[in-house]
Design a protein around this motif. Structure first.
Motif, PDB file in Angstrom:
ATOM      1  N   ALA A 162       0.859  -1.184   0.000  1.00 13.05           N
ATOM      2  CA  ALA A 162       0.000   0.000   0.000  1.00 13.05           C
ATOM      3  C   ALA A 162       0.896   1.235   0.000  1.00 13.05           C
ATOM      4  CB  ALA A 162      -0.914   0.008   1.229  1.00 13.05           C
ATOM      5  N   PRO A 163       0.390   2.368  -0.476  1.00 11.35           N
ATOM      6  CA  PRO A 163       1.201   3.592  -0.443  1.00 11.35           C
ATOM      7  C   PRO A 163       1.638   3.939   0.977  1.00 11.35           C
ATOM      8  CG  PRO A 163      -0.702   3.891  -1.862  1.00 11.35           C
ATOM      9  CD  PRO A 163      -0.902   2.583  -1.149  1.00 11.35           C
ATOM     10  N   GLU A 164       2.854   4.480   1.104  1.00 11.23           N
ATOM     11  CA  GLU A 164       3.402   4.849   2.402  1.00 11.23           C
ATOM     12  C   GLU A 164       3.980   6.248   2.336  1.00 11.23           C
ATOM     13  OE1 GLU A 164       6.261   2.166   3.987  1.00 11.23           O
ATOM     14  OE2 GLU A 164       5.091   0.358   3.541  1.00 11.23           O
ATOM     15  N   SER A 165       4.121   6.873   3.502  1.00 10.07           N
ATOM     16  CA  SER A 165       4.779   8.171   3.631  1.00 10.07           C
ATOM     17  C   SER A 165       5.766   8.103   4.779  1.00 10.07           C
ATOM     18  CB  SER A 165       3.754   9.284   3.881  1.00 10.07           C
ATOM     19  OG  SER A 165       2.928   9.477   2.754  1.00 10.07           O
ATOM     20  N   PRO A 166       6.793   8.950   4.781  1.00 10.39           N
ATOM     21  CA  PRO A 166       7.786   8.923   5.859  1.00 10.39           C
ATOM     22  C   PRO A 166       7.177   9.329   7.202  1.00 10.39           C
ATOM     23  CG  PRO A 166       8.587  10.127   3.937  1.00 10.39           C
ATOM     24  CD  PRO A 166       7.137   9.906   3.716  1.00 10.39           C
ATOM     25  N   LYS A 167       7.779   8.821   8.266  1.00 11.30           N
ATOM     26  CA  LYS A 167       7.414   9.234   9.618  1.00 11.30           C
ATOM     27  C   LYS A 167       8.074  10.583   9.934  1.00 11.30           C
ATOM     28  CE  LYS A 167       5.502   5.150  10.515  1.00 11.30           C
ATOM     29  NZ  LYS A 167       4.051   4.982  10.542  1.00 11.30           N
ATOM     30  N   ALA A 168       7.625  11.207  10.989  1.00 10.79           N
ATOM     31  CA  ALA A 168       8.228  12.467  11.422  1.00 10.79           C
ATOM     32  C   ALA A 168       9.694  12.247  11.763  1.00 10.79           C
ATOM     33  CB  ALA A 168       7.481  13.019  12.630  1.00 10.79           C
ATOM     34  N   GLY A 169      10.548  13.166  11.304  1.00  8.62           N
ATOM     35  CA  GLY A 169      11.976  13.079  11.590  1.00  8.62           C
ATOM     36  C   GLY A 169      12.757  12.168  10.670  1.00  8.62           C
ATOM     37  N   ALA A 170      12.103  11.617   9.655  1.00  6.30           N
ATOM     38  CA  ALA A 170      12.788  10.694   8.750  1.00  6.30           C
ATOM     39  C   ALA A 170      13.810  11.433   7.896  1.00  6.30           C
ATOM     40  CB  ALA A 170      11.778   9.982   7.859  1.00  6.30           C
ATOM     41  N   THR A 171      14.882  10.733   7.557  1.00  3.38           N
ATOM     42  CA  THR A 171      15.899  11.254   6.649  1.00  3.38           C
ATOM     43  C   THR A 171      16.049  10.294   5.477  1.00  3.38           C
ATOM     44  OG1 THR A 171      17.779  10.111   7.662  1.00  3.38           O
ATOM     45  CG2 THR A 171      17.113  12.236   8.640  1.00  3.38           C
ATOM     46  N   VAL A 172      16.832  10.692   4.495  1.00  2.00           N
ATOM     47  CA  VAL A 172      17.074   9.824   3.339  1.00  2.00           C
ATOM     48  C   VAL A 172      17.682   8.503   3.791  1.00  2.00           C
ATOM     49  CG1 VAL A 172      18.534   9.541   1.307  1.00  2.00           C
ATOM     50  CG2 VAL A 172      17.268  11.670   1.639  1.00  2.00           C
ATOM     51  N   VAL A 173      18.700   8.569   4.629  1.00  4.63           N
ATOM     52  CA  VAL A 173      19.368   7.340   5.059  1.00  4.63           C
ATOM     53  C   VAL A 173      18.457   6.485   5.936  1.00  4.63           C
ATOM     54  CG1 VAL A 173      21.276   6.419   6.438  1.00  4.63           C
ATOM     55  CG2 VAL A 173      21.680   8.308   4.843  1.00  4.63           C
ATOM     56  N   SER A 174      17.719   7.106   6.853  1.00  2.00           N
ATOM     57  CA  SER A 174      16.847   6.313   7.728  1.00  2.00           C
ATOM     58  C   SER A 174      15.746   5.620   6.928  1.00  2.00           C
ATOM     59  CB  SER A 174      16.251   7.188   8.828  1.00  2.00           C
ATOM     60  OG  SER A 174      15.285   8.100   8.315  1.00  2.00           O
ATOM     61  N   GLU A 175      15.235   6.281   5.907  1.00  2.00           N
ATOM     62  CA  GLU A 175      14.215   5.661   5.069  1.00  2.00           C
ATOM     63  C   GLU A 175      14.798   4.514   4.253  1.00  2.00           C
ATOM     64  OE1 GLU A 175      10.414   6.864   4.542  1.00  2.00           O
ATOM     65  OE2 GLU A 175      11.385   6.475   6.466  1.00  2.00           O
ATOM     66  N   PHE A 176      16.009   4.682   3.728  1.00  2.00           N
ATOM     67  CA  PHE A 176      16.654   3.589   2.998  1.00  2.00           C
ATOM     68  C   PHE A 176      16.813   2.377   3.906  1.00  2.00           C
ATOM     69  CE2 PHE A 176      20.256   1.089   1.595  1.00  2.00           C
ATOM     70  CZ  PHE A 176      20.075   1.004   0.229  1.00  2.00           C
ATOM     71  N   LYS A 177      17.267   2.609   5.128  1.00  3.75           N
ATOM     72  CA  LYS A 177      17.439   1.496   6.064  1.00  3.75           C
ATOM     73  C   LYS A 177      16.093   0.861   6.418  1.00  3.75           C
ATOM     74  CE  LYS A 177      21.741   3.146   8.178  1.00  3.75           C
ATOM     75  NZ  LYS A 177      22.394   3.606   9.427  1.00  3.75           N
ATOM     76  N   ARG A 178      15.070   1.659   6.566  1.00  2.00           N
ATOM     77  CA  ARG A 178      13.746   1.108   6.897  1.00  2.00           C
ATOM     78  C   ARG A 178      13.254   0.187   5.793  1.00  2.00           C
ATOM     79  NH1 ARG A 178       8.288   2.457   6.177  1.00  2.00           N
ATOM     80  NH2 ARG A 178       8.752   4.320   4.942  1.00  2.00           N
ATOM     81  N   PHE A 179      13.503   0.559   4.551  1.00  3.43           N
ATOM     82  CA  PHE A 179      13.031  -0.248   3.426  1.00  3.43           C
ATOM     83  C   PHE A 179      13.842  -1.530   3.239  1.00  3.43           C
ATOM     84  CE2 PHE A 179      11.088   3.706   1.387  1.00  3.43           C
ATOM     85  CZ  PHE A 179       9.796   3.272   1.615  1.00  3.43           C
ATOM     86  N   THR A 180      15.085  -1.557   3.675  1.00  4.47           N
ATOM     87  CA  THR A 180      15.983  -2.660   3.308  1.00  4.47           C
ATOM     88  C   THR A 180      16.519  -3.464   4.480  1.00  4.47           C
ATOM     89  OG1 THR A 180      17.923  -1.196   3.343  1.00  4.47           O
ATOM     90  CG2 THR A 180      16.728  -1.381   1.261  1.00  4.47           C
ATOM     91  N   SER A 181      16.273  -3.048   5.716  1.00  3.34           N
ATOM     92  CA  SER A 181      16.931  -3.673   6.867  1.00  3.34           C
ATOM     93  C   SER A 181      16.574  -5.148   7.030  1.00  3.34           C
ATOM     94  CB  SER A 181      16.578  -2.909   8.148  1.00  3.34           C
ATOM     95  OG  SER A 181      15.174  -2.912   8.367  1.00  3.34           O
ATOM     96  N   ARG A 182      15.468  -5.595   6.485  1.00  5.59           N
ATOM     97  CA  ARG A 182      15.106  -7.013   6.567  1.00  5.59           C
ATOM     98  C   ARG A 182      16.092  -7.885   5.792  1.00  5.59           C
ATOM     99  NH1 ARG A 182       9.038  -8.591   5.085  1.00  5.59           N
ATOM    100  NH2 ARG A 182       8.815  -7.167   6.854  1.00  5.59           N
ATOM    101  N   TYR A 183      16.781  -7.291   4.825  1.00  6.41           N
ATOM    102  CA  TYR A 183      17.594  -8.086   3.915  1.00  6.41           C
ATOM    103  C   TYR A 183      19.092  -7.902   4.085  1.00  6.41           C
ATOM    104  CZ  TYR A 183      13.081  -8.686   1.743  1.00  6.41           C
ATOM    105  OH  TYR A 183      11.764  -8.980   1.528  1.00  6.41           O
ATOM    106  N   PHE A 184      19.533  -6.751   4.568  1.00  7.55           N
ATOM    107  CA  PHE A 184      20.969  -6.522   4.742  1.00  7.55           C
ATOM    108  C   PHE A 184      21.192  -5.256   5.560  1.00  7.55           C
ATOM    109  CE2 PHE A 184      19.702  -5.437   0.288  1.00  7.55           C
ATOM    110  CZ  PHE A 184      19.594  -4.061   0.423  1.00  7.55           C
TER     111      PHE A 184
END
Length: 431
Positions: A162-184
């Motif tokens: 489903a469509p998502e939006s960043p949480k408050a205080g999110a940064t480029v790096v934190s969002e990248f980690k949120r999307f990928t941390s399950r895998y590496f």
């Protein structure tokens, strides 16, 4: 560039005994084959760029003496249901380089069978043509062709539900980690400057495309490292290697094409009040591609109803022109001795001999790598993208050195004053 110790790096630059690969097969943290796979031949491809999502791909042919590695079930040892390959590149006479981790995406056994008759006292073949005490046995030999991609392939398949939006205080790096941390895990390389992300941003279904878009905001990209970690790295980093003629460089070639060489940008919009069209134009006014010059007239057209005034149309035409100029490049096809430490996205310098008898060092970014081998590796093939302005600057430095010295057989570029980087502005007809 993959991590490599000093001794091994020195060995990579010279002659050495045969290199080899060690490949282990894992699933869920455990080995699924107790010994390393016996690799018969292999090829690796590595790509980098704004539209490249999964950068590294490998193909292996492995021996299967007892016929157990060709998959029937998805959860067979080398099946596509979750097996990962750990690839280690062994540098002959020196150390090893962790090349990377890859998810098996294809398993294609190539089997051959032959039979022979053996003696077996007391055996009678039921309804067979063989005499008593004879048995026909079948001997199977096989190899298995494996295809695999780096671990970003898992992220690419894991689309957002489903469509998502960043949480408050999110940064480029934190969002990248949120999307990928399950895998590496993720490592942020030097030179990357993080920034905040607006909560108004909306991600659609493509998880990996969202990662690309986020990193483009900080002029960065991602790629997988040798230990299964992702690296966020700057698009224009420092040079990691200089490849010299007669010292690692096997060949370097280039070509030109007239396709896509525009010199006028025409942007059309519509006046909201009257419905009349509005136009804006931007030209190349100097240089070899000058509009109306020797290159001719080559317009590029763009239309959008979002553009409603002449000023907006002109501004956007200028933006298109400037983006075109920034993207002008010379692509080099480079062949070197085997260099397993290089990755797509690395910045290197290529020493190119020129007709004057000198060597011009051209900085550029590796956009593609191809490696292949069997029992021994073959040469490494690189595609290196050099900015047109950098190429012209390097050529002009050569001409300037000839002008002030007559000849320069002993001149080395690392001895040149830093101020010489401004030489492309010199008008040679005024010297």
């Amino acid at each position: 560039m993959r991590r490599v110790d000093v001794e091994t790096l020195d060995a990579l630059g010279g002659s050495r005994p045969g290199d080899s690969l060690t490949v282990w097969a894992w699933r869920a943290g455990s080995l699924v084959v107790p010994e390393p796979l016996q690799v018969l031949d292999w090829s690796f491809e590595d790509s980098a760029g704004d539209n490249v999502k999964v950068g590294q791909r490998i193909s292996l042919t492995v021996a299967d003496p007892d016929g157990t590695l060709g998959a029937w079930r998805f959860d067979d040892p080398l099946g596509v249901g979750g097996t990962r390959l750990q690839v280690i590149y062994n540098v002959g006479g020196s150390g090893a380089i962790n090349y990377g981790w890859f998810r098996v995406t294809g398993n294609a056994p190539v089997e051959s069978r032959e039979s022979r008759v053996i003696d077996e006292y007391g055996y009678i073949e039921p309804d067979g043509s063989l005499p008593a005490h004879k048995r026909r046995v079948f001997i199977q030999t096989a190899v298995v062709k494996l295809d695999a991609v780096d671990l970003t392939g898992d992220v690419d398949r894991d689309r957002l539900q489903a469509p998502e939006s960043p949480k408050a205080g999110a940064t480029v790096v934190s969002e990248f980690k949120r999307f990928t941390s399950r895998y590496f895990p993720t490592v942020v390389d030097a030179g990357v400057v993080d920034t905040a992300v607006s909560r108004q941003l909306v991600y659609d279904k493509e998880r990996l495309e969202a990662c690309q878009d986020l990193l483009s905001r900080v002029s960065a990209r991602y790629r997988m490292g040798g230990d299964g970690e992702a690296h966020i790295y700057p698009q224009r980093g420092a040079s990691v290697l200089r490849i010299e003629p007669n010292a690692g460089l096997v060949s370097v070639t280039r070509d030109q094409s007239i396709d896509g060489l525009y010199n006028r940008w025409v942007v059309e919009g519509k006046n909201v009040a009257t419905g009349d069209p509005v136009f804006g134009v931007a030209d190349l006014e100097s240089g070899p591609l000058k509009y109306g010059g020797d290159h001719g007239r080559v317009p590029y057209f763009y239309s959008s109803e979002m553009i409603t005034t002449v000023a907006e149309a002109t501004t956007y035409a200028q933006e298109l022109r400037d983006k075109f100029l920034d993207g002008l490049a010379v692509e080099l096809a480079v062949t070197t001795i085997p260099r397993p430490e290089l990755q797509a996205g690395d910045r290197i310098e290529i020493g190119c001999p020129v007709p004057s008898g000198h060597v011009v060092y051209l900085p550029g970014d590796i956009t593609a790598i191809r490696r292949q081998g069997d029992t021994l590796p073959r040469e490494t093939s690189l595609t290196v993208r050099c900015a047109y302005t950098d190429v012209i600057a390097a050529l002009d430095r050569t001409e300037w050195a000839k002008h002030i010295t007559g000849t320069m057989p002993e001149l080395t570029w690392n001895m040149m004053p830093a101020s010489w980087g401004s030489l492309p502005a010199i008008q040679w007809d005024q010297l």
